[in-house]
Design a protein around this motif. Structure first.
Motif, PDB file in Angstrom:
ATOM      1  N   ALA A   1      -3.446 -23.809  29.142  1.00  0.00           N
ATOM      2  CA  ALA A   1      -2.065 -23.775  28.926  1.00  0.00           C
ATOM      3  C   ALA A   1      -1.792 -22.131  27.829  1.00  0.00           C
ATOM      4  CB  ALA A   1      -1.707 -23.927  27.118  1.00  0.00           C
ATOM      5  N   ALA A   2      -3.402 -22.069  26.975  1.00  0.00           N
ATOM      6  CA  ALA A   2      -3.419 -20.320  26.129  1.00  0.00           C
ATOM      7  C   ALA A   2      -3.554 -19.303  27.899  1.00  0.00           C
ATOM      8  CB  ALA A   2      -4.669 -21.146  25.474  1.00  0.00           C
ATOM      9  N   ASN A   3      -4.665 -19.622  28.328  1.00  0.00           N
ATOM     10  CA  ASN A   3      -5.297 -18.809  29.414  1.00  0.00           C
ATOM     11  C   ASN A   3      -3.840 -18.749  30.553  1.00  0.00           C
ATOM     12  OD1 ASN A   3      -5.278 -20.067  31.912  1.00  0.00           O
ATOM     13  ND2 ASN A   3      -7.603 -20.137  30.736  1.00  0.00           N
ATOM     14  N   ALA A   4      -2.778 -18.934  30.246  1.00  0.00           N
ATOM     15  CA  ALA A   4      -1.907 -18.869  31.346  1.00  0.00           C
ATOM     16  C   ALA A   4      -1.598 -17.240  31.591  1.00  0.00           C
ATOM     17  CB  ALA A   4      -0.604 -20.244  31.580  1.00  0.00           C
ATOM     18  N   GLY A   5      -1.180 -16.726  31.031  1.00  0.00           N
ATOM     19  CA  GLY A   5      -0.450 -15.222  30.689  1.00  0.00           C
ATOM     20  C   GLY A   5      -1.079 -13.987  31.974  1.00  0.00           C
ATOM     21  N   GLY A   6      -2.074 -14.714  32.411  1.00  0.00           N
ATOM     22  CA  GLY A   6      -2.276 -14.029  33.656  1.00  0.00           C
ATOM     23  C   GLY A   6      -1.725 -15.076  34.798  1.00  0.00           C
ATOM     24  N   VAL A   7      -1.658 -15.829  35.420  1.00  0.00           N
ATOM     25  CA  VAL A   7      -0.592 -16.073  36.211  1.00  0.00           C
ATOM     26  C   VAL A   7       0.498 -15.738  35.950  1.00  0.00           C
ATOM     27  CG1 VAL A   7      -0.963 -17.934  36.027  1.00  0.00           C
ATOM     28  CG2 VAL A   7      -0.879 -17.510  38.146  1.00  0.00           C
ATOM     29  N   ALA A   8       1.398 -15.828  34.258  1.00  0.00           N
ATOM     30  CA  ALA A   8       2.614 -15.780  34.963  1.00  0.00           C
ATOM     31  C   ALA A   8       3.175 -14.530  34.998  1.00  0.00           C
ATOM     32  CB  ALA A   8       2.795 -15.994  33.244  1.00  0.00           C
ATOM     33  N   THR A   9       2.018 -13.087  34.674  1.00  0.00           N
ATOM     34  CA  THR A   9       2.246 -12.004  34.511  1.00  0.00           C
ATOM     35  C   THR A   9       2.045 -11.723  36.147  1.00  0.00           C
ATOM     36  OG1 THR A   9       1.629 -11.051  32.451  1.00  0.00           O
ATOM     37  CG2 THR A   9       1.876  -9.419  33.961  1.00  0.00           C
ATOM     38  N   SER A  10       0.968 -12.600  36.930  1.00  0.00           N
ATOM     39  CA  SER A  10       1.351 -12.364  38.054  1.00  0.00           C
ATOM     40  C   SER A  10       2.369 -12.847  39.461  1.00  0.00           C
ATOM     41  CB  SER A  10      -0.242 -13.332  38.978  1.00  0.00           C
ATOM     42  OG  SER A  10      -0.783 -12.689  38.640  1.00  0.00           O
ATOM     43  N   ALA A  11       2.844 -13.300  38.659  1.00  0.00           N
ATOM     44  CA  ALA A  11       4.617 -14.107  39.010  1.00  0.00           C
ATOM     45  C   ALA A  11       5.409 -12.774  38.775  1.00  0.00           C
ATOM     46  CB  ALA A  11       5.109 -15.388  38.314  1.00  0.00           C
ATOM     47  N   LEU A  12       5.028 -12.600  37.595  1.00  0.00           N
ATOM     48  CA  LEU A  12       6.099 -11.061  37.116  1.00  0.00           C
ATOM     49  C   LEU A  12       5.806 -10.315  38.291  1.00  0.00           C
ATOM     50  CD1 LEU A  12       6.477 -11.004  33.509  1.00  0.00           C
ATOM     51  CD2 LEU A  12       7.957 -12.548  35.293  1.00  0.00           C
ATOM     52  N   GLU A  13       4.911  -9.794  38.876  1.00  0.00           N
ATOM     53  CA  GLU A  13       4.596  -8.508  39.826  1.00  0.00           C
ATOM     54  C   GLU A  13       4.712  -9.334  40.989  1.00  0.00           C
ATOM     55  OE1 GLU A  13       0.048  -7.042  41.709  1.00  0.00           O
ATOM     56  OE2 GLU A  13       0.096  -7.617  39.565  1.00  0.00           O
ATOM     57  N   MET A  14       4.850 -10.663  41.235  1.00  0.00           N
ATOM     58  CA  MET A  14       5.614 -10.627  42.791  1.00  0.00           C
ATOM     59  C   MET A  14       7.180 -10.498  42.298  1.00  0.00           C
ATOM     60  SD  MET A  14       3.138 -14.576  43.234  1.00  0.00           S
ATOM     61  CE  MET A  14       4.038 -15.201  44.946  1.00  0.00           C
ATOM     62  N   GLN A  15       7.521 -10.964  41.516  1.00  0.00           N
ATOM     63  CA  GLN A  15       9.262 -11.032  41.654  1.00  0.00           C
ATOM     64  C   GLN A  15       9.176  -9.675  41.314  1.00  0.00           C
ATOM     65  OE1 GLN A  15      10.967 -12.933  38.536  1.00  0.00           O
ATOM     66  NE2 GLN A  15      12.455 -11.582  38.032  1.00  0.00           N
ATOM     67  N   GLN A  16       8.458  -8.595  40.994  1.00  0.00           N
ATOM     68  CA  GLN A  16       8.716  -6.659  41.014  1.00  0.00           C
ATOM     69  C   GLN A  16       8.673  -6.325  42.420  1.00  0.00           C
ATOM     70  OE1 GLN A  16       6.766  -4.826  38.078  1.00  0.00           O
ATOM     71  NE2 GLN A  16       5.844  -6.866  37.618  1.00  0.00           N
ATOM     72  N   ASN A  17       7.802  -6.803  43.085  1.00  0.00           N
ATOM     73  CA  ASN A  17       7.756  -6.748  44.408  1.00  0.00           C
ATOM     74  C   ASN A  17       8.434  -7.544  45.134  1.00  0.00           C
ATOM     75  OD1 ASN A  17       3.671  -7.273  44.056  1.00  0.00           O
ATOM     76  ND2 ASN A  17       5.377  -5.426  43.791  1.00  0.00           N
ATOM     77  N   ALA A  18       8.711  -8.427  44.776  1.00  0.00           N
ATOM     78  CA  ALA A  18       9.869  -8.911  45.685  1.00  0.00           C
ATOM     79  C   ALA A  18      11.442  -7.950  45.963  1.00  0.00           C
ATOM     80  CB  ALA A  18      10.254 -10.205  45.849  1.00  0.00           C
ATOM     81  N   SER A  19      11.840  -7.145  44.907  1.00  0.00           N
ATOM     82  CA  SER A  19      13.118  -6.428  44.580  1.00  0.00           C
ATOM     83  C   SER A  19      12.662  -5.679  44.358  1.00  0.00           C
ATOM     84  CB  SER A  19      13.586  -7.400  43.142  1.00  0.00           C
ATOM     85  OG  SER A  19      12.449  -7.000  42.006  1.00  0.00           O
ATOM     86  N   ARG A  20      11.467  -5.266  44.952  1.00  0.00           N
ATOM     87  CA  ARG A  20      11.294  -3.758  44.850  1.00  0.00           C
ATOM     88  C   ARG A  20      11.106  -2.689  44.279  1.00  0.00           C
ATOM     89  NH1 ARG A  20       9.435  -5.176  49.128  1.00  0.00           N
ATOM     90  NH2 ARG A  20       9.056  -4.900  51.223  1.00  0.00           N
ATOM     91  N   ASP A  21      11.009  -3.586  42.526  1.00  0.00           N
ATOM     92  CA  ASP A  21      11.030  -2.738  41.708  1.00  0.00           C
ATOM     93  C   ASP A  21       9.712  -2.099  40.789  1.00  0.00           C
ATOM     94  OD1 ASP A  21      12.853  -2.013  39.130  1.00  0.00           O
ATOM     95  OD2 ASP A  21      13.866  -3.854  38.589  1.00  0.00           O
ATOM     96  N   SER A  22       9.480  -1.715  39.324  1.00  0.00           N
ATOM     97  CA  SER A  22       8.175  -1.626  38.723  1.00  0.00           C
ATOM     98  C   SER A  22       9.620  -1.793  37.569  1.00  0.00           C
ATOM     99  CB  SER A  22       8.075  -0.130  39.355  1.00  0.00           C
ATOM    100  OG  SER A  22       6.807   0.256  37.965  1.00  0.00           O
ATOM    101  N   TRP A  23       8.746  -2.486  36.158  1.00  0.00           N
ATOM    102  CA  TRP A  23       8.690  -2.740  35.142  1.00  0.00           C
ATOM    103  C   TRP A  23       8.278  -2.066  34.523  1.00  0.00           C
ATOM    104  CZ3 TRP A  23       9.182  -8.298  34.757  1.00  0.00           C
ATOM    105  CH2 TRP A  23      10.162  -9.466  35.819  1.00  0.00           C
ATOM    106  N   THR A  24       8.600  -1.347  33.611  1.00  0.00           N
ATOM    107  CA  THR A  24       7.506  -0.612  31.677  1.00  0.00           C
ATOM    108  C   THR A  24       7.164  -1.877  31.583  1.00  0.00           C
ATOM    109  OG1 THR A  24       8.792  -1.470  29.896  1.00  0.00           O
ATOM    110  CG2 THR A  24       9.681   0.452  30.799  1.00  0.00           C
ATOM    111  N   PHE A  25       6.094  -1.151  31.157  1.00  0.00           N
ATOM    112  CA  PHE A  25       4.555  -1.824  30.178  1.00  0.00           C
ATOM    113  C   PHE A  25       5.499  -2.806  28.979  1.00  0.00           C
ATOM    114  CE2 PHE A  25       1.852  -3.039  27.094  1.00  0.00           C
ATOM    115  CZ  PHE A  25       0.427  -3.477  27.341  1.00  0.00           C
TER     116      PHE A  25
END
Length: 451
Positions: A374-398
């Motif tokens: 639970a506590a260290n799931a932030g890494g993989v959660a943000t990896s999933a957000l990276e996949m989301q950005q890649n799929a939409s050809r987008d780039s979010w701010t920090f």
């Protein structure tokens, strides 16, 4: 501490028999099964459909040879692994670990944990893990590149944006991911940015991914402290490790007003009562790649280095402990020392860093305990957000990405907290995380049929 329900004991016995010589995997399965007695009492269909047995068996295990040539022209051989554990919720997702200790049992334990961790994020990703017994320490950039290219020559056929998406772990950072992604692209003649996460920003990476595991663990512990009407502000904090997870745990704890007074590496730990100088630590570990003793030497008077054979980072009195190095690093003895010295909260930044005895000590002492899934799931959660950005050809701010990460971690905390209460164990985050993650995976598997 829970004991395993008699209906689940035959499952553990069979897992142990079929996976002989894999103690880390046995430990991970045992820890989850301890929480599931209350679930099968409420949902007996999970036993009827053999869902638990299926969840404990990886869908696919890949073991392969990795030949490569060192700088002296000698051929070296390593072993590679990829365990594709469960895809009920989405493509397999989990890091690659390069370390001499890597074997199939460790990769299976990590993949099993990853399955539930990924489920807790609420993102559509399954669980997997991989790696090699290759040791990147002391290797040149050329040797690491040739090793990564040889590994990917075999592994590429098992990966894909909709199949299996690796990332980094111990020994695998931006350099190694770049070499692996480059070889994948070369072999497949396609630019599938979403097939790897943890990439550099220059070719499809996500802002805040580097910081995500450490930041996420800190957000989770902050939410856990809030249930006791307190926070990091003014508290002494100890963080084990000095790699990526530890560094960004320290950074976020400091931003919340906590004082991190100790961190470590395999050679020993430093104690800095003024608070860890994060800029100096980053220079020593990220840029110069030196041992933690160099921090004490350069920091000067009042900062002490204690070799590993002379003491443990867990001997340092603190109110919050954040184990962020590797599995089973914090023993029952260490836990008793922490409790004696007044620890009130522990957040696992690494995967299963506390031994079962240590977890029992913390829980019996009433210490708030956040399990790694639970506590260290932030890494993989943000990896999933990276996949989301890649799929939409987008780039979010920090700021956009970190805001999403903070929301996800608070949701994970609340899910674990509420699930523990629902199943009659308020405050037991281990039980809450195990049950919430299991139910999400089990329900998806039930709906997909016997496959």
């Amino acid at each position: 501490m829970n004991t395993i329900d008699e209906k689940l004991q035959p499952i553990l016995a069979e897992v142990t028999r079929r996976n002989a010589g894999e103690p880390e995997f046995h430990q991970a399965v045992h820890e989850v099964l301890e929480s599931l007695g209350r679930v099968v009492a409420k949902h007996p269909q999970y036993l009827d459909l053999a869902l638990i047995e299926r969840i404990c068996e990886p869908e696919r295990q890949i073991i392969f040879r990795i030949p490569w040539v060192d700088d002296k022209g000698r051929v070296q051989i390593n072993r590679g692994f990829r365990v594709q554990f469960n895809s009920a919720l989405g493509p397999y997702k989990g890091g690659m670990r390069f370390h001499p200790s890597v074997n199939v049992g460790i990769i299976k334990f990590l993949g099993f944990e990853q399955t539930f961790k990924n489920a807790l994020t609420g993102m559509p990703i399954g669980g997997g893990k991989g790696g090699s017994d290759f040791d990147p320490k002391g290797k040149s950039d050329g040797e690491i590149m040739r090793f990564c290219q040889s590994l990917m020559t075999e592994l590429h056929r098992h990966l894909g944006e909709q199949t299996d998406v690796p990332a980094g772990d111990i020994g695998v950072g931006g350099r190694e991911i770049g070499y692996m992604f480059g070889q994948y692209k070369r072999l497949n003649n396609r630019y599938e940015a979403g097939v790897f996460t943890g990439k550099a920003l220059a070719y499809g990476g996500s802002r805040a991914r580097t910081e995500a595991t450490g930041y996420g663990n800190t957000y989770f512990v902050q939410a856990m402290l809030a249930t006791k009407k307190t926070a990091f502000e003014g508290k002494r904090v100890v963080v084990s490790g000095s790699g990526n997870v530890a560094i960004y745990t320290i950074e976020k704890v400091q931003s919340f007003g906590g004082k991190v007074i100790s961190c470590s590496d395999s050679s020993g730990h430093v104690v800095d009562e003024a608070g860890i100088d994060l800029g100096l630590l980053k220079e020593i570990k990220d840029v110069r790649r030196e041992r933690i003793s160099e921090y004490a030497r350069r920091r000067g008077a009042g900062v002490h280095f204690i070799p590993a054979d002379k003491g443990s980072v867990w001997d340092v009195p603190c109110q919050v402990a954040m184990p962020s190095a590797t599995q089973n690093e914090l023993s029952g003895k260490d836990a008793r020392a922490l409790v004696k010295n007044g620890v009130m909260a522990v957040g696992e930044g690494a995967n299963m860093p506390c031994t079962p005895e240590a977890v029992k000590v913390f829980q019996e002492a009433g210490v708030l305990f956040a399990p790694g899934k639970a506590a260290n799931a932030g890494g993989v959660a943000t990896s999933a957000l990276e996949m989301q950005q890649n799929a939409s050809r987008d780039s979010w701010t920090f700021e956009q990405t970190e805001a999403r990460l903070a929301t996800i971690m608070r949701n994970i905390h609340d899910t674990c907290h509420q699930t523990a209460e629902e199943y009659g164990a308020p405050g037991d985050y281990v039980l809450g995380a195990n049950i919430a993650g299991f139910v999400r995976v089990a329900e998806a598997m039930r709906m997909l049929g016997v496959i």
